[in-house]
Design a protein around this motif. Sequence first.
Motif, PDB file in Angstrom:
ATOM      1  N   CYS A   1      -3.275   2.578  -3.610  1.00  0.00           N
ATOM      2  CA  CYS A   1      -2.713   3.879  -3.251  1.00  0.00           C
ATOM      3  C   CYS A   1      -3.804   4.682  -2.536  1.00  0.00           C
ATOM      4  CB  CYS A   1      -2.234   4.635  -4.484  1.00  0.00           C
ATOM      5  SG  CYS A   1      -0.968   3.788  -5.439  1.00  0.00           S
ATOM      6  N   TYR A   2      -3.422   5.382  -1.478  1.00  0.00           N
ATOM      7  CA  TYR A   2      -4.386   6.066  -0.619  1.00  0.00           C
ATOM      8  C   TYR A   2      -3.972   7.529  -0.451  1.00  0.00           C
ATOM      9  CZ  TYR A   2      -5.920   1.348   0.546  1.00  0.00           C
ATOM     10  OH  TYR A   2      -6.388   0.054   0.456  1.00  0.00           O
ATOM     11  N   GLY A   3      -4.716   8.427  -1.103  1.00  0.00           N
ATOM     12  CA  GLY A   3      -4.486   9.855  -0.942  1.00  0.00           C
ATOM     13  C   GLY A   3      -5.309  10.375   0.222  1.00  0.00           C
TER      14      GLY A   3
ATOM     15  N   PRO B   1     -11.723  15.683  -1.643  1.00  0.00           N
ATOM     16  CA  PRO B   1     -12.802  15.886  -0.663  1.00  0.00           C
ATOM     17  C   PRO B   1     -12.956  14.697   0.279  1.00  0.00           C
ATOM     18  CG  PRO B   1     -13.697  15.479  -2.856  1.00  0.00           C
ATOM     19  CD  PRO B   1     -12.226  15.679  -3.028  1.00  0.00           C
ATOM     20  N   GLU B   2     -12.654  13.505  -0.219  1.00  0.00           N
ATOM     21  CA  GLU B   2     -12.651  12.275   0.574  1.00  0.00           C
ATOM     22  C   GLU B   2     -11.367  11.514   0.240  1.00  0.00           C
ATOM     23  OE1 GLU B   2     -14.854  11.488   2.806  1.00  0.00           O
ATOM     24  OE2 GLU B   2     -16.285  13.103   2.355  1.00  0.00           O
ATOM     25  N   PRO B   3     -10.933  10.596   1.112  1.00  0.00           N
ATOM     26  CA  PRO B   3      -9.748   9.818   0.775  1.00  0.00           C
ATOM     27  C   PRO B   3      -9.877   9.183  -0.617  1.00  0.00           C
ATOM     28  CG  PRO B   3     -10.391   9.409   3.037  1.00  0.00           C
ATOM     29  CD  PRO B   3     -11.478  10.241   2.443  1.00  0.00           C
ATOM     30  N   TYR B   4      -8.822   9.290  -1.387  1.00  0.00           N
ATOM     31  CA  TYR B   4      -8.809   8.783  -2.756  1.00  0.00           C
ATOM     32  C   TYR B   4      -8.078   7.444  -2.772  1.00  0.00           C
ATOM     33  CZ  TYR B   4      -7.652   8.524  -7.752  1.00  0.00           C
ATOM     34  OH  TYR B   4      -7.502   8.119  -9.056  1.00  0.00           O
ATOM     35  N   ILE B   5      -8.785   6.395  -3.185  1.00  0.00           N
ATOM     36  CA  ILE B   5      -8.216   5.047  -3.164  1.00  0.00           C
ATOM     37  C   ILE B   5      -8.185   4.501  -4.584  1.00  0.00           C
ATOM     38  CG2 ILE B   5      -8.415   2.721  -2.195  1.00  0.00           C
ATOM     39  CD1 ILE B   5     -10.167   4.007   0.048  1.00  0.00           C
TER      40      ILE B   5
ATOM     41  N   LYS C   1     -11.680  18.520   6.274  1.00  0.00           N
ATOM     42  CA  LYS C   1     -11.385  17.676   7.428  1.00  0.00           C
ATOM     43  C   LYS C   1      -9.962  17.140   7.360  1.00  0.00           C
ATOM     44  CE  LYS C   1     -13.565  13.782   5.024  1.00  0.00           C
ATOM     45  NZ  LYS C   1     -14.737  12.878   5.016  1.00  0.00           N
ATOM     46  N   LEU C   2      -9.460  16.722   8.504  1.00  0.00           N
ATOM     47  CA  LEU C   2      -8.164  16.077   8.626  1.00  0.00           C
ATOM     48  C   LEU C   2      -8.392  14.574   8.731  1.00  0.00           C
ATOM     49  CD1 LEU C   2      -5.099  16.655   8.876  1.00  0.00           C
ATOM     50  CD2 LEU C   2      -5.427  16.721  11.366  1.00  0.00           C
ATOM     51  N   THR C   3      -7.579  13.809   8.012  1.00  0.00           N
ATOM     52  CA  THR C   3      -7.787  12.365   7.912  1.00  0.00           C
ATOM     53  C   THR C   3      -6.620  11.585   8.498  1.00  0.00           C
ATOM     54  OG1 THR C   3      -9.189  12.526   5.952  1.00  0.00           O
ATOM     55  CG2 THR C   3      -8.035  10.452   6.267  1.00  0.00           C
ATOM     56  N   ALA C   4      -6.962  10.527   9.251  1.00  0.00           N
ATOM     57  CA  ALA C   4      -5.971   9.545   9.694  1.00  0.00           C
ATOM     58  C   ALA C   4      -6.385   8.187   9.144  1.00  0.00           C
ATOM     59  CB  ALA C   4      -5.902   9.507  11.219  1.00  0.00           C
ATOM     60  N   TYR C   5      -5.404   7.401   8.721  1.00  0.00           N
ATOM     61  CA  TYR C   5      -5.697   6.106   8.093  1.00  0.00           C
ATOM     62  C   TYR C   5      -4.801   5.019   8.677  1.00  0.00           C
ATOM     63  CZ  TYR C   5      -5.845   2.421   4.552  1.00  0.00           C
ATOM     64  OH  TYR C   5      -5.958   1.213   3.917  1.00  0.00           O
ATOM     65  N   ASN C   6      -5.425   3.892   9.030  1.00  0.00           N
ATOM     66  CA  ASN C   6      -4.690   2.714   9.475  1.00  0.00           C
ATOM     67  C   ASN C   6      -4.616   1.725   8.313  1.00  0.00           C
ATOM     68  OD1 ASN C   6      -3.978   0.129  10.525  1.00  0.00           O
ATOM     69  ND2 ASN C   6      -4.650   0.739  12.566  1.00  0.00           N
ATOM     70  N   PRO C   7      -3.435   1.527   7.708  1.00  0.00           N
ATOM     71  CA  PRO C   7      -3.340   0.665   6.531  1.00  0.00           C
ATOM     72  C   PRO C   7      -3.490  -0.813   6.837  1.00  0.00           C
ATOM     73  CG  PRO C   7      -1.161   1.386   7.210  1.00  0.00           C
ATOM     74  CD  PRO C   7      -2.144   2.121   8.074  1.00  0.00           C
TER      75      PRO C   7
ATOM     76  N   LYS D   1       0.850  -1.180   0.000  1.00  0.00           N
ATOM     77  CA  LYS D   1       0.000   0.000   0.000  1.00  0.00           C
ATOM     78  C   LYS D   1       0.890   1.234   0.000  1.00  0.00           C
ATOM     79  CE  LYS D   1      -4.189  -1.635   2.347  1.00  0.00           C
ATOM     80  NZ  LYS D   1      -5.104  -1.409   3.497  1.00  0.00           N
ATOM     81  N   ILE D   2       0.485   2.249  -0.738  1.00  0.00           N
ATOM     82  CA  ILE D   2       1.202   3.521  -0.756  1.00  0.00           C
ATOM     83  C   ILE D   2       0.257   4.588  -0.224  1.00  0.00           C
ATOM     84  CG2 ILE D   2       2.316   5.267  -2.193  1.00  0.00           C
ATOM     85  CD1 ILE D   2       3.089   2.994  -4.131  1.00  0.00           C
TER      86      ILE D   2
END
Length: 245
Positions: A209-211, A201-205, A221-227, A192-193
């Motif tokens: 790959c995860y923007g 506007p929303e996480p781009y998958i 908003k601020l985003t946190a992601y657990n891969p 995963k990158i």
Amino acid sequence: MDRFLQISSDERLFIIGDVHGCYYEFYSLIEKIFARYGEDTTIISVGDTVDRGDFNLKTIKLCFELKEKRNFYEVQSNHNLKLYRWMKGKNVRISTGMKKTVDEIMALCEDEREYLRERYINYYQSLPLYIIVNDSVVVAHAGIKDEMIGKVDEKVRDFVIFGETTGKYTEDGFPERVDWTKYRKINENSPKIVYGHVVYPEPYINNRCYGIDTGCVLGNKLTAYNPFTDEFIFERARKVYFSFD
């Protein structure tokens, strides 16, 4: 500075998108993560912690504190690199967004400015270009191509920090960027990158790959992601801090 970092982590790891001086959202999001998963949870910032927002010094100092006391990492990024170069006395163009950071710094007394300057230079010089986690996740500010992983030459450095652009601009005022994720060829072993830099506007998958720059400083908003668990945690922006209008 031109190195990548390899770390090991259990499933308690979150990667946070571009903060851009949104200190209170950043702090609140980290508190949510720690409350749910423990204060030893690993946090990785995709960079661009400064500029455009209202609380750049508080954000910088929080990053210092997190790095000293927690499992916190940050990768190199274009806005923070520019601030580093300014701190080093280089001739850089101070954009509207960067001016907010510079004004905060220049409001300090001389001793405080010098202390911050030395500390920030040392901090930024300690940051890796990108981070590989458990050989299955790569965190890079603007992304990274598979053939670049494990390398740190000039071509890799430019892509990881600045990404690719077409030379044109979008209606929102952003440089038109090449969506490198579209051309990625993946298989079951592809890492995963996770990256920031480009606002969505929303996480781009796309193609593993995860923007995760979701424009907190622009009022989103601020985003946190657990891969590892594929979990997202969000913190709404308190207000619109910056606009390209």
